[in-house]
Design a protein around this motif. Sequence first.
Motif, PDB file in Angstrom:
ATOM      1  N   SER A   1       0.316  15.270  -6.454  1.00 13.30           N
ATOM      2  CA  SER A   1      -0.279  14.376  -7.444  1.00 13.30           C
ATOM      3  C   SER A   1       0.237  12.944  -7.313  1.00 13.30           C
ATOM      4  CB  SER A   1      -0.029  14.898  -8.849  1.00 13.30           C
ATOM      5  OG  SER A   1       1.335  14.812  -9.167  1.00 13.30           O
ATOM      6  N   PHE A   2       1.426  12.751  -6.768  1.00 19.97           N
ATOM      7  CA  PHE A   2       1.968  11.410  -6.578  1.00 19.97           C
ATOM      8  C   PHE A   2       1.807  10.926  -5.135  1.00 19.97           C
ATOM      9  CE2 PHE A   2       4.340  12.778 -10.354  1.00 19.97           C
ATOM     10  CZ  PHE A   2       4.078  11.697 -11.173  1.00 19.97           C
ATOM     11  N   GLN A   3       0.924  11.523  -4.392  1.00 20.49           N
ATOM     12  CA  GLN A   3       0.748  11.184  -2.978  1.00 20.49           C
ATOM     13  C   GLN A   3       0.212   9.772  -2.783  1.00 20.49           C
ATOM     14  OE1 GLN A   3      -1.585  14.072  -0.963  1.00 20.49           O
ATOM     15  NE2 GLN A   3      -1.949  12.807   0.811  1.00 20.49           N
ATOM     16  N   SER A   4      -0.672   9.317  -3.649  1.00 25.04           N
ATOM     17  CA  SER A   4      -1.319   8.016  -3.439  1.00 25.04           C
ATOM     18  C   SER A   4      -0.554   6.855  -4.058  1.00 25.04           C
ATOM     19  CB  SER A   4      -2.730   8.053  -4.020  1.00 25.04           C
ATOM     20  OG  SER A   4      -2.659   8.196  -5.420  1.00 25.04           O
ATOM     21  N   VAL A   5       0.595   7.083  -4.656  1.00 30.45           N
ATOM     22  CA  VAL A   5       1.329   6.005  -5.319  1.00 30.45           C
ATOM     23  C   VAL A   5       1.754   4.935  -4.320  1.00 30.45           C
ATOM     24  CG1 VAL A   5       3.456   5.472  -6.569  1.00 30.45           C
ATOM     25  CG2 VAL A   5       2.104   7.449  -7.215  1.00 30.45           C
ATOM     26  N   GLY A   6       2.153   5.328  -3.128  1.00 32.83           N
ATOM     27  CA  GLY A   6       2.592   4.363  -2.131  1.00 32.83           C
ATOM     28  C   GLY A   6       1.459   3.586  -1.490  1.00 32.83           C
ATOM     29  N   GLN A   7       0.225   3.954  -1.766  1.00 37.20           N
ATOM     30  CA  GLN A   7      -0.914   3.287  -1.136  1.00 37.20           C
ATOM     31  C   GLN A   7      -1.711   2.439  -2.127  1.00 37.20           C
ATOM     32  OE1 GLN A   7      -2.901   6.713   0.374  1.00 37.20           O
ATOM     33  NE2 GLN A   7      -1.414   7.034   1.988  1.00 37.20           N
ATOM     34  N   ARG A   8      -1.140   2.137  -3.279  1.00 42.00           N
ATOM     35  CA  ARG A   8      -1.857   1.374  -4.304  1.00 42.00           C
ATOM     36  C   ARG A   8      -1.960  -0.104  -3.957  1.00 42.00           C
ATOM     37  NH1 ARG A   8       0.697   3.796  -9.868  1.00 42.00           N
ATOM     38  NH2 ARG A   8      -0.233   5.853  -9.686  1.00 42.00           N
ATOM     39  N   HIS A   9      -0.932  -0.667  -3.348  1.00 42.18           N
ATOM     40  CA  HIS A   9      -0.894  -2.097  -3.056  1.00 42.18           C
ATOM     41  C   HIS A   9      -0.665  -2.300  -1.569  1.00 42.18           C
ATOM     42  CE1 HIS A   9      -0.587  -2.707  -7.355  1.00 42.18           C
ATOM     43  NE2 HIS A   9       0.443  -1.876  -7.384  1.00 42.18           N
ATOM     44  N   ASP A  10      -1.112  -3.471  -1.109  1.00 48.33           N
ATOM     45  CA  ASP A  10      -0.864  -3.820   0.286  1.00 48.33           C
ATOM     46  C   ASP A  10       0.610  -4.168   0.471  1.00 48.33           C
ATOM     47  OD1 ASP A  10      -3.513  -3.508   0.924  1.00 48.33           O
ATOM     48  OD2 ASP A  10      -4.002  -5.612   0.489  1.00 48.33           O
ATOM     49  N   ALA A  11       1.120  -3.877   1.638  1.00 47.33           N
ATOM     50  CA  ALA A  11       2.516  -4.188   1.945  1.00 47.33           C
ATOM     51  C   ALA A  11       2.665  -5.687   2.136  1.00 47.33           C
ATOM     52  CB  ALA A  11       2.949  -3.450   3.197  1.00 47.33           C
ATOM     53  N   THR A  12       3.695  -6.263   1.542  1.00 45.97           N
ATOM     54  CA  THR A  12       3.979  -7.685   1.706  1.00 45.97           C
ATOM     55  C   THR A  12       5.281  -7.833   2.483  1.00 45.97           C
ATOM     56  OG1 THR A  12       5.167  -7.736  -0.400  1.00 45.97           O
ATOM     57  CG2 THR A  12       2.840  -8.304  -0.450  1.00 45.97           C
ATOM     58  N   PRO A  13       5.346  -8.825   3.352  1.00 40.96           N
ATOM     59  CA  PRO A  13       6.573  -9.001   4.131  1.00 40.96           C
ATOM     60  C   PRO A  13       7.723  -9.480   3.245  1.00 40.96           C
ATOM     61  CG  PRO A  13       5.039 -10.768   4.607  1.00 40.96           C
ATOM     62  CD  PRO A  13       4.314  -9.783   3.739  1.00 40.96           C
TER      63      PRO A  13
END
Length: 79
Positions: free
Chosen positions: A46-58
Amino acid sequence: MLTQLSSAVLAASETAEHHVSIPMDPIMYGAIIMGVFLVLMFATISFQSVGQRHDATPEHVDPQRQFPNKHDHGQGIEG
């Protein structure tokens, strides 16, 4: 003292051999453990998509940092 204690335990175990039964079937222990692992698996999924919510910023490079990030190989944004 340890010798006396161990001989007393040995003498007590030889005279009184009684068997203790487990409170439920062994299959039920397996079912309960399987249920716990299934609940943990569903919580993980259920928490699988939490890391894909925002784009990675340097990350900006801070020269005053005690342990600088060395994973960017010098490509970070210079502050």
